[in-house]
Write a protein that holds these residues in place. Sequence first.
Motif, PDB file in Angstrom:
ATOM      1  N   ASP A  30       0.836  -1.188   0.000  1.00 53.40           N
ATOM      2  CA  ASP A  30       0.000   0.000   0.000  1.00 53.40           C
ATOM      3  C   ASP A  30       0.881   1.253   0.000  1.00 53.40           C
ATOM      4  OD1 ASP A  30       0.968   0.155   2.618  1.00 53.40           O
ATOM      5  OD2 ASP A  30      -0.955  -0.332   3.539  1.00 53.40           O
ATOM      6  N   MET A  31       0.239   2.419  -0.055  1.00 49.26           N
ATOM      7  CA  MET A  31       0.987   3.675  -0.133  1.00 49.26           C
ATOM      8  C   MET A  31       1.850   3.904   1.099  1.00 49.26           C
ATOM      9  SD  MET A  31       1.710   6.278  -2.049  1.00 49.26           S
ATOM     10  CE  MET A  31       0.404   6.501  -3.263  1.00 49.26           C
ATOM     11  N   ALA A  32       1.351   3.564   2.267  1.00 48.35           N
ATOM     12  CA  ALA A  32       2.133   3.765   3.492  1.00 48.35           C
ATOM     13  C   ALA A  32       3.422   2.960   3.449  1.00 48.35           C
ATOM     14  CB  ALA A  32       1.302   3.390   4.714  1.00 48.35           C
ATOM     15  N   THR A  33       3.351   1.738   2.943  1.00 48.50           N
ATOM     16  CA  THR A  33       4.547   0.900   2.843  1.00 48.50           C
ATOM     17  C   THR A  33       5.525   1.475   1.819  1.00 48.50           C
ATOM     18  OG1 THR A  33       3.239  -1.048   3.422  1.00 48.50           O
ATOM     19  CG2 THR A  33       5.386  -1.445   2.397  1.00 48.50           C
ATOM     20  N   LEU A  34       5.001   1.936   0.688  1.00 53.98           N
ATOM     21  CA  LEU A  34       5.872   2.572  -0.307  1.00 53.98           C
ATOM     22  C   LEU A  34       6.618   3.748   0.306  1.00 53.98           C
ATOM     23  CD1 LEU A  34       6.769   2.893  -3.328  1.00 53.98           C
ATOM     24  CD2 LEU A  34       4.907   4.567  -3.519  1.00 53.98           C
ATOM     25  N   ARG A  35       5.886   4.600   1.014  1.00 54.25           N
ATOM     26  CA  ARG A  35       6.505   5.806   1.572  1.00 54.25           C
ATOM     27  C   ARG A  35       7.502   5.482   2.682  1.00 54.25           C
ATOM     28  NH1 ARG A  35       0.888   9.289   1.174  1.00 54.25           N
ATOM     29  NH2 ARG A  35       1.407  10.299  -0.824  1.00 54.25           N
ATOM     30  N   GLU A  36       7.336   4.350   3.317  1.00 53.49           N
ATOM     31  CA  GLU A  36       8.277   3.942   4.364  1.00 53.49           C
ATOM     32  C   GLU A  36       9.576   3.398   3.770  1.00 53.49           C
ATOM     33  OE1 GLU A  36       9.708   3.972   7.996  1.00 53.49           O
ATOM     34  OE2 GLU A  36       7.699   4.685   7.471  1.00 53.49           O
ATOM     35  N   HIS A  37       9.509   2.853   2.561  1.00 50.93           N
ATOM     36  CA  HIS A  37      10.675   2.175   1.984  1.00 50.93           C
ATOM     37  C   HIS A  37      11.272   2.861   0.760  1.00 50.93           C
ATOM     38  CE1 HIS A  37      10.448  -1.492   4.444  1.00 50.93           C
ATOM     39  NE2 HIS A  37       9.142  -1.313   4.402  1.00 50.93           N
ATOM     40  N   CYS A  38      10.570   3.793   0.146  1.00 48.35           N
ATOM     41  CA  CYS A  38      11.025   4.357  -1.121  1.00 48.35           C
ATOM     42  C   CYS A  38      12.379   5.048  -0.970  1.00 48.35           C
ATOM     43  CB  CYS A  38      10.002   5.350  -1.663  1.00 48.35           C
ATOM     44  SG  CYS A  38      10.335   5.829  -3.373  1.00 48.35           S
ATOM     45  N   ASP A  39      13.263   4.764  -1.913  1.00 46.03           N
ATOM     46  CA  ASP A  39      14.591   5.361  -1.922  1.00 46.03           C
ATOM     47  C   ASP A  39      15.112   5.315  -3.346  1.00 46.03           C
ATOM     48  OD1 ASP A  39      16.948   6.525  -1.023  1.00 46.03           O
ATOM     49  OD2 ASP A  39      17.117   5.181   0.705  1.00 46.03           O
TER      50      ASP A  39
END
Length: 228
Positions: free
Chosen positions: A37-46
């Motif tokens: 989900d979006m929350a997971t993307l924002r936690e891991h995006c680099d």
Amino acid sequence: MKPVLAFDWNGTLLDDASALLQTTNAILAHFGHATIDMATLREHCDVPLSILYRSLGMSQQEIAAVGRNGSAVFHDTYEPLAEKAALREGARRMLELAHREAALPIIVSNHIVAPLRAQLIRLGISDYIKDVLAFESRATQYKSMSKGERLRLYLQKNRLDPGCTFIIGDMPVEMDIARDLGLKSISITGGFVSDARLRAACPDYTITNHHELLPILQSHGFFRVYKS
């Protein structure tokens, strides 16, 4: 001296977090991994995105497969989605104002020049952007000069004052660039990373939309003649 406004593109001016999420999920599903989900993307995006894929459990072999042929798997999925994305709230008005005030808005991006310029034309803002500093092609993405080095050389070549330069971005990398080059850093929430990660990057300012840029610039003595 007029201010230099160095905008990141993806997630900062372009509201394409959903496009990145859909692309990431298509890649994960292709290799049999669970979608996120979006929350997971924002936690891991680099960046580079190989860091994101690794943190989501993809193997080195899978990551290498994504990177083949100029990351065609990524770009062929992402670009059609990005072509439907709008600008972030207040971005157009801020760019119009910067143009009117003869400021220097530029884009400093990890994206690729040609599709980025095509987006500027599609969105009707190409006349408001002085220069685009980005990767030359899919083949050179994340392999040639970094965005921080591009910006450093650009400021040097054009004899621009780092003290009058603001970098606006949605990821910690822009805050790192600001510290390295002596710029003012402005983080914008709602992009590719979580608010908590942005706070941890210690920006000089944090905004939620581009309307909030104006009072920051005015506090530094710029755009004082602006009237709504």
